[in-house]
Design a protein around this motif. Structure first.
Motif, PDB file in Angstrom:
ATOM      1  N   SER A 476       0.829  -1.208   0.000  1.00  0.00           N
ATOM      2  CA  SER A 476       0.000   0.000   0.000  1.00  0.00           C
ATOM      3  C   SER A 476       0.864   1.260   0.000  1.00  0.00           C
ATOM      4  O   SER A 476       0.548   2.252  -0.662  1.00  0.00           O
ATOM      5  CB  SER A 476      -0.937   0.008   1.214  1.00  0.00           C
ATOM      6  N   LYS A 477       1.971   1.222   0.725  1.00  0.00           N
ATOM      7  CA  LYS A 477       2.885   2.361   0.739  1.00  0.00           C
ATOM      8  C   LYS A 477       3.493   2.594  -0.657  1.00  0.00           C
ATOM      9  O   LYS A 477       3.603   3.718  -1.141  1.00  0.00           O
ATOM     10  CB  LYS A 477       3.990   2.120   1.767  1.00  0.00           C
ATOM     11  N   LEU A 478       3.833   1.466  -1.291  1.00  0.00           N
ATOM     12  CA  LEU A 478       4.407   1.551  -2.633  1.00  0.00           C
ATOM     13  C   LEU A 478       3.376   2.096  -3.626  1.00  0.00           C
ATOM     14  O   LEU A 478       3.690   2.927  -4.481  1.00  0.00           O
ATOM     15  CB  LEU A 478       4.891   0.167  -3.070  1.00  0.00           C
ATOM     16  N   MET A 479       2.119   1.626  -3.496  1.00  0.00           N
ATOM     17  CA  MET A 479       1.066   2.097  -4.394  1.00  0.00           C
ATOM     18  C   MET A 479       0.808   3.594  -4.209  1.00  0.00           C
ATOM     19  O   MET A 479       0.556   4.325  -5.177  1.00  0.00           O
ATOM     20  CB  MET A 479      -0.240   1.321  -4.149  1.00  0.00           C
ATOM     21  N   ARG A 480       0.842   4.064  -2.951  1.00  0.00           N
ATOM     22  CA  ARG A 480       0.618   5.477  -2.679  1.00  0.00           C
ATOM     23  C   ARG A 480       1.684   6.343  -3.358  1.00  0.00           C
ATOM     24  O   ARG A 480       1.387   7.363  -3.975  1.00  0.00           O
ATOM     25  CB  ARG A 480       0.604   5.707  -1.168  1.00  0.00           C
ATOM     26  N   LEU A 481       2.941   5.911  -3.233  1.00  0.00           N
ATOM     27  CA  LEU A 481       4.029   6.637  -3.891  1.00  0.00           C
ATOM     28  C   LEU A 481       3.877   6.604  -5.418  1.00  0.00           C
ATOM     29  O   LEU A 481       4.078   7.598  -6.110  1.00  0.00           O
ATOM     30  CB  LEU A 481       5.389   6.034  -3.503  1.00  0.00           C
ATOM     31  N   LEU A 483       1.111   6.144  -7.243  1.00  0.00           N
ATOM     32  CA  LEU A 483      -0.020   6.946  -7.712  1.00  0.00           C
ATOM     33  C   LEU A 483       0.241   8.443  -7.561  1.00  0.00           C
ATOM     34  O   LEU A 483      -0.184   9.252  -8.386  1.00  0.00           O
ATOM     35  CB  LEU A 483      -1.289   6.565  -6.951  1.00  0.00           C
ATOM     36  N   GLU A 484       0.963   8.828  -6.509  1.00  0.00           N
ATOM     37  CA  GLU A 484       1.234  10.240  -6.250  1.00  0.00           C
ATOM     38  C   GLU A 484       2.118  10.858  -7.328  1.00  0.00           C
ATOM     39  O   GLU A 484       1.883  11.965  -7.792  1.00  0.00           O
ATOM     40  CB  GLU A 484       1.898  10.395  -4.880  1.00  0.00           C
ATOM     41  N   TYR A 485       3.129  10.121  -7.758  1.00  0.00           N
ATOM     42  CA  TYR A 485       4.110  10.700  -8.681  1.00  0.00           C
ATOM     43  C   TYR A 485       3.928  10.288 -10.145  1.00  0.00           C
ATOM     44  O   TYR A 485       4.600  10.799 -11.024  1.00  0.00           O
ATOM     45  CB  TYR A 485       5.530  10.349  -8.218  1.00  0.00           C
ATOM     46  N   SER A 486       3.003   9.375 -10.386  1.00  0.00           N
ATOM     47  CA  SER A 486       2.809   8.965 -11.781  1.00  0.00           C
ATOM     48  C   SER A 486       1.987   9.976 -12.574  1.00  0.00           C
ATOM     49  O   SER A 486       1.877   9.883 -13.788  1.00  0.00           O
ATOM     50  CB  SER A 486       2.121   7.592 -11.848  1.00  0.00           C
TER      51      SER A 486
END
Length: 644
Positions: A476-481, A483-486
């Motif tokens: 989930s932490k990886l997905m948040r990062l 989605l935030e920067y993509s």
């Protein structure tokens, strides 16, 4: 001096040629018409016509009808008729040698016509009247030897005649201009204008053709081209016999007398001088008659026929004194003095010699005054001309500069417009490229999520619920990062490193620490340098799945960021089984998965190159140690970009 006398008569004849072409109606018919004329305007016009008709046959009658026209025109305030009557009076004054009075009449007529033309610029009749005043003033100024002003007036007349397309008057204006150049001694230019006049006159069948032929003949005579001179004189003589231009015919006969005198044919010379004398006296032209009488007296004196010569010389002197022509008086006094000497009358010879000296001094003073006035007029004319040329030059320069300025402004507008169009096109291209990048990002995101979900699924099956929760937390932490920067086209390198760190930790959990990893960044890499999101992760994933997992021993992945030769170099190195062995062990599903990620990444790099016009490429090679495969290395050579 004799040449000057001829020249005055020469201009005098041309003055006649500037007048309007007369109607075919006779004097008797005009007198009948005036008795039944109902309007005063019509009567003024008929009086003016009668004045015109009488000017050759009776100057007194011509002047009488001109005054009648003036009186009635003033009474009814008929400006056009008043101006025409003053022109007729001026013409009569020219014929009788009163040039000052003629000049005043023409100036008065010019003032009236100029105002009328200003009020009605489209009226051809008024323009014709104004042109006549200019042409008549040109005759006066020519007689005064004020040639610059004479030319100016003739040119104005010519322009007006051309505007109303009056060919007869155009030819006469050409003739007048030729006279001026003749007076200035420029026979070449004079002949050019006489030929122009003759061409038009022959086309239109004008009655003034013999006058022009005479003028051309005079030029050839003065150039000692006797053959050509006689040819033109003979042509003129044939035409004069068919016309009623008595004054012009008389002038031609005088010139023919000069011609035959030069040819030493006294008989013919006397015949032509007598013809000229009779014609001049028939129209009461004492100026021309005085010249013809003088020529006869000189011719008889040359033949030593002194009594006959005295008769003509004294009559020439009497006419010259009567009309006040100093130049002719001078010549006649000298001839009379010489003749009295030949006739043994020294007393009378001395008296006339003294008169000759007085006349000579008077002429000298007149010529000096005239030269002074002419020099002053020429100076004023040249000054005016220079000022006009300077104004024209300034206007021309202003026009040129205005055109250049307009072209410059147009060029600048075009340049600005073109730059804006180019900028707009480049902006659109950049936006298209960014949208393509984003579209590829969107393709990468589900690809990445699909792989991670597959890992979670297998992880739950193999490791139980507690380990799966730990895995899901990191995921989930990886997905948040991600989605935030993509959303952007670039992400900071430190955030890319953080995402790779999380991803590699997840993969370590999934594969039970099957490999170790390290991520390093050199000092050359600046904090605000950026990199496209999800660009490195597919290569790391390939290194794990196809290089390290199939390996029996524990593997290692190294990810480094460095700057070299103006490029950002991202290197992914693994000590796995290598490319060749991986291909042998591939499975269809895994190959499809790999190929899609690699193709998308290559496409993203191509778009980057097109957008920023800098090189971006991938280099993949198999590593060997002691001729044995020791792993795989992927290098991404990217342009340096900064996050603003």
């Amino acid at each position: 001096m004799k040449t000057i006398l001829h020249l005055f008569v020469f201009i005098f004849c041309i003055g006649y040629s500037t007048e309007s072409v007369s109607q075919n109606a006779t004097v008797d018919s005009l007198k009948r018409v005036i008795r039944v004329a109902k309007t005063d305007t019509a009567k003024v016009n008929i009086y003016n016509h009668l004045a015109f008709e009488f000017k050759e046959s009776s100057t007194d009658s011509s002047f009488y009808y001109a005054l009648k026209a003036e009186g009635l025109a003033r009474k009814i305030n008929y400006k056009d008729g008043l101006a025409a009557s003053t022109i007729n009076q001026g013409n009569v004054n020219i014929i009788i040698g009163k040039y000052k009075e003629a000049k005043l009449s023409f100036i008065k007529a010019q003032t009236i016509y100029q105002k009328l033309v200003n009020d009605d610029s489209g009226n051809k009749s008024l323009k014709n009247g104004l042109a006549r005043t200019y042409a008549s003033l040109g005759v006066i100024y020519s007689q005064e030897s004020n040639y610059y002003v004479a030319l100016e007036n003739y040119q104005k007349a010519l322009q007006l005649y051309q505007e109303i397309d009056q060919k007869n008057s155009i030819s006469k204006a050409y003739n007048n201009i030729g006279v001026v150049y003749k007076s200035q001694g420029d026979n070449k230019k004079a002949l050019e204008y006489f030929q122009k006049a003759l061409k038009i006159q022959e086309q239109t069948g004008e009655q003034t053709v013999p006058v022009t032929l005479t003028n051309i003949g005079v030029i050839y005579f003065e150039q000692n081209n006797s053959t050509s001179a006689l040819q033109y004189y003979n042509k003129a003589e044939k035409l004069f016999k068919k016309s009623d231009n008595t004054r012009g015919y008389a002038l031609l006969n005088n010139y023919l007398g000069d011609y035959y005198q030069k040819q030493n044919d006294s008989t013919k010379a006397i015949t032509y001088y007598n013809l000229a004398l009779n014609q001049y006296e028939s129209i009461q032209n004492k100026f021309g008659a005085s010249l013809a009488l003088y020529n006869l007296g000189q011719l008889y004196a040359d033949q030593k026929k002194y009594p006959e010569a005295m008769i003509y010389a004294e009559k020439s002197l009497a006419y010259a004194k009567e009309i006040g022509v100093s130049d002719q008086t001078f010549h006649s006094e000298k001839l009379v003095s010489e003749l009295y000497g030949f006739l043994n009358n020294p007393t009378e010879s001395l008296v006339h010699y003294k008169n000759y000296i007085v006349a000579r001094d008077s002429i000298t003073n007149e010529e000096n005054n005239k030269k002074f006035v002419q020099a002053e007029m020429n100076f004023e004319y040249q000054k005016k001309k220079a000022l006009l040329e300077e104004q024209n030059k300034r206007q021309t320069q202003f026009a040129i500069f205005s055109i250049l300025a307009a072209l410059l402004v147009i060029g600048l507008i075009f340049l600005i417009y073109n730059r804006r169009q180019v900028k707009r096109r480049l902006t659109l291209q950049k936006e298209v490229a960014e949208y393509e990048q984003k579209a590829l990002h969107l393709q990468m995101n589900p690809h990445f999520v699909f792989n991670c979900l597959g890992s979670i699924s297998s992880f739950i099956v193999q490791n139980g619920t507690d380990s799966a929760l730990k895995y899901l937390s990191k995921f989930s932490k990886l997905m948040r990062l991600t989605l935030e920067y993509s959303k952007g086209s670039l992400i900071p390198i430190d955030k890319e490193i953080e995402s790779l760190q999380n991803y590699l930790e997840l993969e370590q959990l999934r594969f039970h620490n099957k490999f170790d990893f390290s991520i390093q960044s050199s000092e050359k890499v600046e904090f605000n340098m950026g990199i496209p999101p999800l660009l490195i992760q597919p290569f790391v994933e390939n290194a794990i799945l196809h290089g390290l997992v199939p390996k029996e021993n524990k593997g290692k992945i190294e990810v480094t960021f460095d700057v070299h030769n103006g490029q950002l170099v991202c290197t992914i190195t693994d000590n796995g089984i290598g490319l060749s062995k991986s291909k042998q062990m591939k499975e269809n599903s895994m190959q499809a998965h790999k190929s899609m990620a690699l193709e998308i990444t290559k496409k993203r790099l191509e778009i980057m190159e097109a957008t920023i016009s800098k090189s971006a490429k991938i280099e993949i090679k198999e590593l060997t140690t002691n001729n044995e495969i020791s792993g795989t290395q992927v290098q991404l050579l990217l342009p340096i970009q900064y996050i603003s």
